[in-house]
Design an enzyme around this catalytic site. Structure first.
Site, PDB file in Angstrom:
ATOM      1  N   THR A 207       0.556  -0.434  -0.317  1.00  0.00           N
ATOM      2  CA  THR A 207       0.146  -0.120  -0.181  1.00  0.00           C
ATOM      3  C   THR A 207       1.301   0.874   0.582  1.00  0.00           C
ATOM      4  O   THR A 207       1.758   1.001  -0.863  1.00  0.00           O
ATOM      5  CB  THR A 207      -0.576   0.004   1.338  1.00  0.00           C
ATOM      6  OG1 THR A 207      -2.476   1.017   0.682  1.00  0.00           O
ATOM      7  CG2 THR A 207      -0.218   0.064   2.851  1.00  0.00           C
ATOM      8  N   ASN A 208       0.202   2.453   0.414  1.00  0.00           N
ATOM      9  CA  ASN A 208       1.229   3.387   0.296  1.00  0.00           C
ATOM     10  C   ASN A 208       0.611   4.685   1.443  1.00  0.00           C
ATOM     11  O   ASN A 208      -0.295   4.213   2.466  1.00  0.00           O
ATOM     12  CB  ASN A 208       0.792   4.566  -1.140  1.00  0.00           C
ATOM     13  CG  ASN A 208      -0.360   4.737  -1.698  1.00  0.00           C
ATOM     14  OD1 ASN A 208      -0.743   5.454  -0.549  1.00  0.00           O
ATOM     15  ND2 ASN A 208      -0.488   4.401  -2.301  1.00  0.00           N
ATOM     16  N   ARG A 209       1.249   6.028   0.962  1.00  0.00           N
ATOM     17  CA  ARG A 209       0.378   6.267   3.056  1.00  0.00           C
ATOM     18  C   ARG A 209      -0.768   7.217   2.329  1.00  0.00           C
ATOM     19  O   ARG A 209      -0.761   8.414   3.476  1.00  0.00           O
ATOM     20  CB  ARG A 209       2.292   7.804   3.318  1.00  0.00           C
ATOM     21  CG  ARG A 209       3.266   6.865   3.488  1.00  0.00           C
ATOM     22  CD  ARG A 209       4.303   7.156   3.958  1.00  0.00           C
ATOM     23  NE  ARG A 209       5.725   7.365   3.290  1.00  0.00           N
ATOM     24  CZ  ARG A 209       6.441   6.535   4.982  1.00  0.00           C
ATOM     25  NH1 ARG A 209       5.428   6.310   6.330  1.00  0.00           N
ATOM     26  NH2 ARG A 209       7.748   6.162   5.007  1.00  0.00           N
ATOM     27  N   SER A 210      -0.854   7.239   1.532  1.00  0.00           N
ATOM     28  CA  SER A 210      -2.691   7.951   0.983  1.00  0.00           C
ATOM     29  C   SER A 210      -3.274   8.359   2.365  1.00  0.00           C
ATOM     30  O   SER A 210      -3.582   6.657   2.646  1.00  0.00           O
ATOM     31  CB  SER A 210      -2.925   8.086   0.041  1.00  0.00           C
ATOM     32  OG  SER A 210      -4.046   8.138   0.190  1.00  0.00           O
TER      33      SER A 210
END
Ligand code: CTP
Length: 405
Positions: A207-210
């Site tokens: 996933t990512n930091r959004s």
């Protein structure tokens, strides 16, 4: 919340344990510059002292139809109000309002107004789920009454369930939305938010930091300004009243959800941070450390925005984001062309207080044949307002039969 400044608001409080929470709502409305006229039912006064609300509101609490200094208080309150908000709204007040029954000052005032009405129900789960309450609310919604649904959590007596009064933030946002300009009325809007999660095995994801905050702010601003909004999201944030929600996890699910709604949407905003790669095959069970380093083969995810750009219909406006750490404008301009968008909202995610997870953002708005427009560091709500202003400008320059170039 400039729309609250100077607004005349009747704050109706009916008799439920959540009556004490009306104090916080009153304080926030007054702090925002509204003139608050509080009206309490007899039941409400069992839960909350009149003196408390009188001290915080713009004028003393009124409870009586008869015997006060004003011979016809309900018409004065109802006619002068810019908005009436009832928090909490009990099953009794909801039922009386639905059938047009005026039994006390509050229900009389509700019938004596043409102003928008925001109802914030709060009651025990059994009452909230009772068909009579549901039918009454359906009827009131069909008449244009705004209902801020209750939340789930601990209720009076220690029970857990749905029925707890919505948070002051949601109630104030609904009030501001009802009072604000309606320049997006008639538009059907589709927005994605949050980072996608691509499974590696039964417990791990890429996933990512959004955080999804900018996407939610765009949805909140759109619904306040009268749009019909669908939000496709991977995250759990407070959903603005009136937004319809589609919960997804992966890029593939997001693509399905966006594609299903796209054809009927006038404006589409891809604010989500879609993972660019996913494991070709997610392991069904949890991978064990003892089995050594896993060999994960990755494949690209579909580019949802580019797909929407390739298939968009005439009159549709397509907006993307660009998260960059280098060469912001050059990279954003490349994305604008590659994805067939009308507008790219570019943010330098490497800069301080900008982009992922922050409450603030700073962006450049990139359009074909226009110089980039920089929006300085501001709350994500303010950035959302600027993005919608830009979208309206784009739409005003285009014929409805053409893609919005
Ligand atoms: N996007 C998308 N589908 C993807 C990847 C991105 O729809 N698989 C959308 C994002 O929602 C955003 C825009 O494309 O609106 C740009 O996303 P960004 O992550 O900045 O760029 P990428 O296209 O992924 O390119 P790169 O990672 O190389 O910068």
């Amino acid at each position: 919340m400039d729309v609250l400044r100077g607004a005349r608001i009747v704050l109706g409080v009916s008799g439920g344990i959540a009556a004490y929470k009306s104090v916080e709502i009153c304080r926030r409305l007054v702090d925002a510059g509204a003139h608050v006229s509080p009206v309490m039912t007899k039941g409400a006064t069992k839960f909350l002292g009149e003196a408390t609300l009188s001290a915080l509101a713009s004028e003393p609490v009124q409870t009586e139809l008869w015997g006060g200094p004003d011979p016809i208080p309900h018409t004065r309150l109802g006619q002068k109000a810019d908005l009436i908000v009832i928090a909490p709204a009990t099953a009794r007040v909801i039922a009386a309002y639905a059938i047009g029954l005026s039994t006390d000052l509050l229900t009389n005032t509700l019938l004596a107004t043409r102003a928008p009405v925001v109802l914030c129900p709060a009651m025990h789960t059994e009452m909230w789920e009772h068909p009579a309450v549901a039918d009454n609310l359906r009827l009131l919604r069909s008449r244009g009454v705004i209902v801020v649904d209750p939340e789930s959590g601990r209720l009076a007596g220690g029970d857990l369930g749905t029925g707890r009064l919505a948070s002051p933030e949601r109630i104030i946002a609904a009030v501001a939305a009802a009072l604000g300009p309606k320049d997006l009325a008639g538009l059907k809007v589709l927005i994605s938010a949050g980072g996608t999660r691509e499974p590696i095995d039964a417990v791990r994801v890429i996933t990512n930091r959004s955080s999804g905050k900018q996407g939610y702010a765009l949805a909140s601003e759109a619904v306040s300004r009268g749009a019909q909004v669908t939000l496709v999201t991977t995250v759990d944030l407070i959903v603005p009243a009136g937004v319809s929600l589609v919960k997804v996890e992966t890029a593939a699910q997001m693509q399905d959800a966006m594609t299903a709604e796209a054809a009927s949407s006038d404006v589409i905003i891809m604010a989500a941070a879609v993972a660019d790669f996913r494991p070709v095959q997610a392991a069904e069970n949890k991978l064990k450390k003892s089995d050594g380093l896993p060999a994960i083969t990755l494949e690209p995810t579909p580019d949802i925005l580019a797909g929407l750009g390739a298939n968009r219909r005439a009159g549709q406006t397509l907006v993307g984001f660009a998260a960059e750490t280098d060469d912001l404008i050059i990279n954003a301009e490349k994305k604008l062309a590659a994805k067939g968008a009308d507008l790219i909202v570019a943010n330098d995610v490497g800069a301080e207080s900008v982009g992922f997870a922050h409450d603030t953002n700073a962006v450049s708005l990139i359009r074909p044949d226009h110089a980039p427009r920089a929006i300085a560091l501001a709350s994500k709500a303010k950035i959302a307002a600027a993005v919608w202003d830009e979208i309206l400008q784009i739409r005003s320059h285009n014929s409805p039969s053409e893609p919005n170039r």
